[in-house]
Design an enzyme around this catalytic site. Structure first.
Site, short mmCIF file in Angstrom:
data_model
loop_
_atom_site.label_atom_id
_atom_site.label_comp_id
_atom_site.label_asym_id
_atom_site.label_seq_id
_atom_site.Cartn_x
_atom_site.Cartn_y
_atom_site.Cartn_z
N LYS A 103 0.84 -1.19 0.00
CA LYS A 103 0.00 0.00 0.00
C LYS A 103 0.88 1.25 0.00
O LYS A 103 1.42 1.65 1.00
CB LYS A 103 -0.94 0.06 1.20
CG LYS A 103 -2.03 1.10 0.93
CD LYS A 103 -2.65 1.74 2.14
CE LYS A 103 -1.90 2.88 2.72
NZ LYS A 103 -1.78 4.09 1.86
N GLU A 123 -1.07 7.52 -0.31
CA GLU A 123 -2.12 8.05 -1.18
C GLU A 123 -1.62 9.28 -1.95
O GLU A 123 -2.18 9.66 -2.97
CB GLU A 123 -3.38 8.38 -0.39
CG GLU A 123 -3.19 9.28 0.83
CD GLU A 123 -2.84 8.51 2.10
OE1 GLU A 123 -1.99 7.59 2.05
OE2 GLU A 123 -3.41 8.85 3.16
N GLY A 183 6.98 5.22 7.98
CA GLY A 183 6.20 6.45 8.04
C GLY A 183 6.40 7.15 9.36
O GLY A 183 7.44 6.99 10.00
N GLY A 184 5.41 7.89 9.78
CA GLY A 184 5.52 8.69 11.00
C GLY A 184 5.43 7.85 12.26
O GLY A 184 4.82 6.79 12.28
N THR A 197 1.79 7.25 13.60
CA THR A 197 1.10 6.17 12.86
C THR A 197 1.70 4.82 13.24
O THR A 197 0.97 3.84 13.42
CB THR A 197 1.24 6.38 11.34
OG1 THR A 197 1.00 7.75 11.02
CG2 THR A 197 0.27 5.51 10.58
N GLY A 198 3.01 4.76 13.36
CA GLY A 198 3.69 3.51 13.70
C GLY A 198 3.21 2.93 15.02
O GLY A 198 2.96 1.73 15.14
N GLU A 225 9.73 1.40 10.49
CA GLU A 225 10.79 2.37 10.19
C GLU A 225 10.17 3.74 10.38
O GLU A 225 9.35 4.16 9.56
CB GLU A 225 11.21 2.24 8.71
CG GLU A 225 11.92 0.98 8.37
CD GLU A 225 13.33 0.97 8.90
OE1 GLU A 225 13.92 2.06 9.12
OE2 GLU A 225 13.85 -0.14 9.11
N CYS A 242 13.90 10.43 6.68
CA CYS A 242 13.78 10.00 8.08
C CYS A 242 15.09 10.19 8.82
O CYS A 242 15.11 10.48 10.00
CB CYS A 242 13.33 8.55 8.15
SG CYS A 242 14.30 7.44 7.14
N GLU A 294 10.38 16.09 15.03
CA GLU A 294 10.75 15.92 13.63
C GLU A 294 9.93 16.88 12.78
O GLU A 294 8.70 16.87 12.84
CB GLU A 294 10.46 14.48 13.20
CG GLU A 294 10.90 14.20 11.77
CD GLU A 294 10.57 12.78 11.32
OE1 GLU A 294 9.42 12.35 11.54
OE2 GLU A 294 11.45 12.12 10.76
P1 NAD Z 1 2.03 8.56 7.75
O1 NAD Z 1 2.72 7.81 8.80
O2 NAD Z 1 0.72 9.17 8.04
O3 NAD Z 1 1.83 7.68 6.43
C1 NAD Z 1 2.69 6.66 6.02
C2 NAD Z 1 1.85 5.55 5.41
O4 NAD Z 1 0.98 5.03 6.41
C3 NAD Z 1 0.95 6.00 4.26
O5 NAD Z 1 0.89 4.98 3.30
C4 NAD Z 1 -0.39 6.16 4.93
O6 NAD Z 1 -1.46 6.00 4.04
C5 NAD Z 1 -0.36 5.04 5.93
N1 NAD Z 1 -1.24 5.23 7.09
C6 NAD Z 1 -1.63 6.39 7.66
N2 NAD Z 1 -2.46 6.15 8.68
C7 NAD Z 1 -2.62 4.82 8.77
C8 NAD Z 1 -3.37 3.97 9.62
N3 NAD Z 1 -4.13 4.44 10.61
N4 NAD Z 1 -3.32 2.64 9.41
C9 NAD Z 1 -2.54 2.14 8.42
N5 NAD Z 1 -1.82 2.89 7.59
C10 NAD Z 1 -1.85 4.23 7.75
O7 NAD Z 1 3.02 9.61 7.24
P2 NAD Z 1 2.66 10.93 6.44
O8 NAD Z 1 1.35 11.52 6.79
O9 NAD Z 1 2.89 10.63 5.04
O10 NAD Z 1 3.74 11.83 7.09
C11 NAD Z 1 3.61 12.20 8.45
C12 NAD Z 1 4.95 12.25 9.10
O11 NAD Z 1 5.57 10.97 9.04
C13 NAD Z 1 5.93 13.16 8.41
O12 NAD Z 1 5.75 14.49 8.74
C14 NAD Z 1 7.21 12.58 8.92
O13 NAD Z 1 7.48 13.05 10.20
C15 NAD Z 1 6.96 11.12 8.98
N6 NAD Z 1 7.46 10.35 7.83
C16 NAD Z 1 8.53 9.53 8.04
C17 NAD Z 1 9.05 8.80 7.00
C18 NAD Z 1 10.19 7.88 7.16
O14 NAD Z 1 10.86 7.56 6.19
N7 NAD Z 1 10.47 7.40 8.35
C19 NAD Z 1 8.48 8.91 5.74
C20 NAD Z 1 7.37 9.73 5.55
C21 NAD Z 1 6.87 10.44 6.62
MN MN Z 2 13.01 5.67 6.19
#
Ligand code: NAD
Ligand code: MN
Length: 493
Positions: free
Chosen positions: A177, A180, A230-231, A234-235, A252, A286, A387
Site C-alpha cells: 500500500k 495516497e 512512516g511517521g 502512525t507507527g 521504520e 527519516c 521531527e
Molecule cells: P504517515 O505515517 O501518516 O503515512 C505513512 C503511510 O501510512 C501511508 O501509506 C499512509 O497511508 C499510511 N497510514 C496512515 N495512517 C494509517 C493507519 N491508521 N493505518 C494504516 N496505515 C496508515 O506519514 P505521512 O502523513 O505521510 O507523514 C507524516 C509524518 O511521518 C511526516 O511528517 C514525517 O514526520 C513522517 N514520515 C517519516 C518517513 C520515514 O521515512 N520514516 C516517511 C514519511 C513520513
Molecule cells: Mn526511512
C-alpha cells in the site's frame, strides 16, 4: 503507463476497478496541478487482495517454488526497472517533487535492491548444533506468510523495493500500500511485475488512504506481518492495532538525527555534508541531519559559511535540471513546516536564513520553502526535539566531546548520526556511544543495501536491508529428529 491502470488495483494477477469505483487526485507538488486520478481502495478491495495473497501463500506454490525461480523473477524485474529507469525517474519527480537527480538515484537504488535480494534468495542457511544422542536438531528459516507493506511518500519507488524485494526473496506473498499522495511509480512498477510473470496472488497493489486501505491490512486476521515506514504516531498506532492476531510488526519511523562537527574535522567536507544532510530531498528524509552540533571554536565561521551555502541552493521544479531542491510534498505538509518555523521563532531560536515560502517565478502554485537555518537553538526548544520533515535545520554549539554526546542522545529518536572529525579514536568512541541504528563517520546519508537500516528508541522496530532485512521476513523453525526410533517407556514402570 496504461492510463486505465491508474484507476485500478492489482489483485490476484489482474488490474481491477475498486468496488466502489472511487478515485483520489494525484498532485504535482511543484505546480499544484492534478496529474492523475488514482484508485481509492476501501476495506472490500483490501479484503480481496488479502484473500488472493492468502491463497497464493497457502497453496504453497510460491513458498515451495525453488529459490532459483524466485531469484530469476526478481532479477528479471530489476532489469525491467532499469530498462524504464528514465520514465520512472520522471514520473517520480512529477508526483513527489524531488529533483530528477534525486529521482534517478532512487531508481538506481531500487534496481540494486531487487538484484541484491535476488542473489540472497538462494543463500539462506540454517544451523545445527551438538545435541545429546540420539537426537539431532536443525534450524531452518521459513517465510512468514502474507505481508502487508505500508510505505510513505518521500521515496515512493525505493520504499516499494525495500519492502517487496526481501519479502518475495524469502517466499512470502505481499500486499503493497503506497502513500495516497504518491501512487504513480508503484502502479508502473506493478505493470512491470505483471510482465515479469509472478504467479497470481503473490504480489498485490492496493492504492488508498491509511485509515481505510492501510487500516484493513493492519487489522486483518489473515495477514501475518505488517512492515511499515512512516511517521512515529502512525507507527505506534499500527503496533497497537496489529495485536489482534499478534502479527509480526516491523517499523521504520522518524528521527531527529544529530550531525556532529568537531573543530578538527575536514572543514570543506563537513560543511558540504551539513547542507546535504538536511536539504537533500527537501529535508523529507527519516535520517535527515536535522540537529547540527558544532564545536564552539569553529561555530561562528561554520554557521556563516553554511548560511551562505544554503542561500545559494536553487529551489524550483524538480523537473528543471537547474533546480537543486524541489518543493515539499503537499500544501498540508508545507503548512505544518511553516507552523514549526513560527514556533521556532516564538521560542526564541535565531533565524540565520530562510523561513519563508517561495512565491516568485511561478513557485506560488507549488509548495516551496526556503532552506531554513535556526542557530543558537535551545536543546529543549520544540524545533530541536520534534521531527519537522522539511528543509529546516537547528544548529547547537557544544564545548566538549562529552557535551556533544549528551546532546546527541538527548532525543526520543535514535535513527542515525553523523560524526565529523579527523581523530579516529574520537570518531570510534562517539560512534559506539550514540544510541542510534546507523552512525556515519566523515560522511552522511550513505545507504548500503548490504547493511542493516533501522532505528533505536522511537525510530523503529526491526531492521531493513542486508541479511537483517531478509530475516525480518522469516520465521525460525527447529526440526528435531531422532536416530533411534523406540517408545519412550515413560509409563512402563
Ligand atoms: P504517515 O505515517 O501518516 O503515512 C505513512 C503511510 O501510512 C501511508 O501509506 C499512509 O497511508 C499510511 N497510514 C496512515 N495512517 C494509517 C493507519 N491508521 N493505518 C494504516 N496505515 C496508515 O506519514 P505521512 O502523513 O505521510 O507523514 C507524516 C509524518 O511521518 C511526516 O511528517 C514525517 O514526520 C513522517 N514520515 C517519516 C518517513 C520515514 O521515512 N520514516 C516517511 C514519511 C513520513
Ligand atoms: Mn526511512
Amino acid at each position: 503507463m496504461d492510463e486505465e491502470n491508474v484507476r485500478k488495483l492489482y489483485i490476484n494477477g489482474e488490474w481491477i476497478k475498486p468496488v466502489n469505483g472511487e478515485t483520489m487526485p494525484v498532485i504535482n507538488p511543484a505546480t499544484g496541478e492534478t496529474i492523475a486520478e488514482a484508485a481509492a481502495a476501501t476495506e472490500k478491495d483490501t479484503e480481496k487482495a488479502i484473500r488472493a495473497a492468502r491463497t497464493a501463500f497457502d497453496q504453497g506454490s510460491w513458498r515451495s517454488a525453488s529459490a532459483h525461480q524466485r531469484a530469476a523473477l526478481l532479477m528479471e524485474l530489476a532489469a525491467k526497472i532499469e530498462e524504464h529507469q528514465e520514465d520512472l525517474a520522471q514520473m517520480e519527480t512529477a508526483n513527489n517533487g524531488k529533483t530528477l537527480k534525486e529521482a534517478r538515484g532512487d531508481v538506481a537504488e531500487a534496481v540494486k535492491t531487487f538484484r541484491y535480494y535476488s542473489g540472497l534468495a538462494t543463500k539462506p542457511s540454517g544451523e545445527t548444533f551438538e545435541t545429546e544422542a540420539p537426537l539431532v536438531s536443525r534450524v531452518v528459516r521459513e517465510p512468514i506468510g502474507v505481508c502487508g507493506q505500508i510505505i510513505p511518500w518521500n521515496y515512493p519507488l525505493l520504499m516499494a523495493a525495500w519492502k517487496l524485494a526481501p519479502a518475495l526473496a524469502a517466499g512470502n506473498t505481499c500486499i503493497l500500500k503506497p502513500s495516497e499522495l504518491t501512487p504513480l511509480t508503484a502502479i508502473r512498477l506493478f505493470e512491470l511485475i505483471d510482465e515479469t510473470g509472478f504467479p497470481k496472488g503473490v504480489v498485490n497493489l492496493i492504492n488508498g488512504t491509511g485509515p481505510s486501505a492501510g487500516h484493513s491490512l493492519v487489522t486483518s486476521p489473515l495477514v501475518d506481518k505488517i512492515a511499515f515506514t512512516g511517521g512515529t504516531v502512525t507507527g505506534k498506532r499500527i503496533m497497537k492495532e496489529a495485536v489482534s492476531n499478534l502479527k509480526k510488526v516491523s517499523l521504520e519511523l522518524g528521527g531527529k538525527s544529530p550531525n556532529i562537527i568537531f573543530a578538527d574535522a575536514d572543514y570543506e567536507s563537513a560543511l558540504d555534508y551539513a547542507a546535504f544532510a538536511i536539504f537533500n530531498n527537501s529535508g523529507q528524509v527519516c535520517s535527515a541531519g536535522s540537529r547540527l552540533l558544532v564545536e564552539r571554536s569553529i561555530y561562528d565561521r561554520f554557521v556563516q559559511d553554511l548560511t551562505e551555502a544554503a542561500q545559494k541552493i536553487r529551489v524550483g521544479n524538480g523537473a528543471d535540471p537547474a533546480s537543486q531542491m524541489g518543493p515539499v510534498i503537499s500544501k498540508q505538509h508545507m503548512e505544518k513546516i511553516e507552523k514549526y518555523i513560527a514556533i521556532g521563532r516564538q521560542e526564541g531560536a535565531k533565524l540565520a536564513c530562510g523561513g519563508r515560502r517561495l512565491l516568485d517565478q511561478g513557485r506560488d502554485r507549488g509548495y516551496f520553502i526556503e532552506p531554513t537555518i535556526f542557530i543558537d537553538v535551545d536543546p529543549q526548544a520544540t524545533v530541536a526535539r520534534e521531527e519537522i520533515f522539511g528543509p529546516v535545520l537547528c544548529v547547537l554549539p557544544f564545548e566538549t566531546e562529552e557535551e556533544a554526546l549528551g546532546l546527541a542522545n538527548d532525543s526520543p529518536y535514535g535513527l542515525a548520526a553523523g560524526i565529523f572529525t579527523s581523530d579516529s579514536a574520537k570518531a570510534e568512541r562517539m560512534a559506539k556511544s550514540i544510541r542510534a541504528g546507523v552512525t556515519w563517520i566523515n560522511t552522511y546519508e550513505q545507504n548500503l543495501v548490504e547493511g542493516p537500516w533501522g532505528g533505536y528508541k522511537e525510530s523503529g522496530l526491526g531492521r531493513e536491508l542486508g541479511t537483517y532485512g531478509f530475516e525480518e521476513y522469516t520465521e525460525v523453525k527447529q526440526i528435531i529428529n531422532t536416530l533411534k526410533v523406540e517408545p519412550t517407556g515413560w509409563f512402563a514402570d
